[in-house]
Design an enzyme around this catalytic site. Structure first.
Site: not given
Ligand SMILES: O=P(O)(O)OC[C@H]1O[C@H](OP(=O)(O)OP(=O)(O)O)[C@H](O)[C@@H]1O
Ligand SMILES: O=c1cc[nH]c(=O)[nH]1
Ligand SMILES: [Mg+2]
Length: 212
Positions: A103, A107, A202, A205
């Protein structure tokens, strides 16, 4: 669409350690793997099986086996890769396809950068793996991808889902798909960056390190 939020003390305990910002990557990976094994038990409840004869040392009887075509497991890279081993532990005869999706954090558009899947998925029971279901954009794109190839039975295994994403799936996933979401937790909301709150940050990550 069917939604299952796991309700189990082991899941709650492991998820709490997973959420902690102090949990290192190695432990994080191990916990994701353990959680998906617990989740897979629920997510595979509707697998189709057929009768099969079996000779035990004592008698001839009839048991069950998973029907052909074999189930298809599809991790969404990167973070979904962390769920693959755990899922295959419970479903060792499944086949595995891959979808690489990212993603755009600005945006929130979905970029599909890799795919390795059979062209024809008709009649296959598909299991999508991705720890985070935030806005739902990634999952909708993945479902559309499988749908175009004929899949009509899709189960999504997530670790944490946001209510915003669940709402989006309810309106955007075709009712012609037998669609089931299984998640370890349904969190509170998304923040301004569309991160799940309280969430775990995340997932990609935390599993594999920061790449950008
Ligand atoms: O519901 P959404 O708003 O679409 O967000 C969820 C997606 O974001 C994360 O992946 P990311 O794009 O960070 O890729 P990564 O796994 O490579 O880190 C996560 O693993 C989902 O795929
Ligand atoms: O909270 C979130 C939202 C999207 N992707 C993640 O990895 N975490
Ligand atoms: Mg990421």
């Amino acid at each position: 669409m069917k939604l299952t939020v796991l309700d189990h003390p082991l899941v709650d305990h492991k998820l709490t350690v997973l959420r902690s910002k102090d949990t290192p990557s190695a432990t994080f990976r191990q916990l994701v793997s353990e959680l998906v094994t617990l989740e897979a038990y629920e997510a595979t409840r509707d697998l189709t099986v057929e009768d099969v004869p079996v000779d035990t040392p004592v008698a001839h009887t009839v048991g069950k086996r998973i029907t052909d075509p074999r189930p298809m497991i599809v991790p969404i890279l990167r973070a979904g890769l962390g769920m693959l081993d755990g899922m295959m532990t419970l479903l060792p005869t499944a086949e595995v396809g891959f979808l690489g999706m990212k993603r755009d954090e600005r945006t929130l558009d979905i970029i599909t950068y890799a795919n390795r899947l059979p062209d024809d998925l008709s009649g296959r029971q598909c299991f999508l793996l991705d720890p985070m279901l935030a806005t739902g954009g990634t999952l909708v794109a993945a479902i559309n991808y499988l749908y175009e190839r004929g899949a009509r039975t899709i189960t999504s295994l997530n670790v944490i889902a946001a209510p915003e994403g669940i709402k989006r799936l309810e309106t955007e996933v075709s009712p012609s798909i037998d669609f089931h979401v299984v998640t370890c937790a349904l969190d509170d909301h998304l923040n301004e960056q569309a991160y799940i709150v309280p969430g775990l940050g995340d997932a990609g990550d935390r599993l594999y390190g920061v790449v950008d």
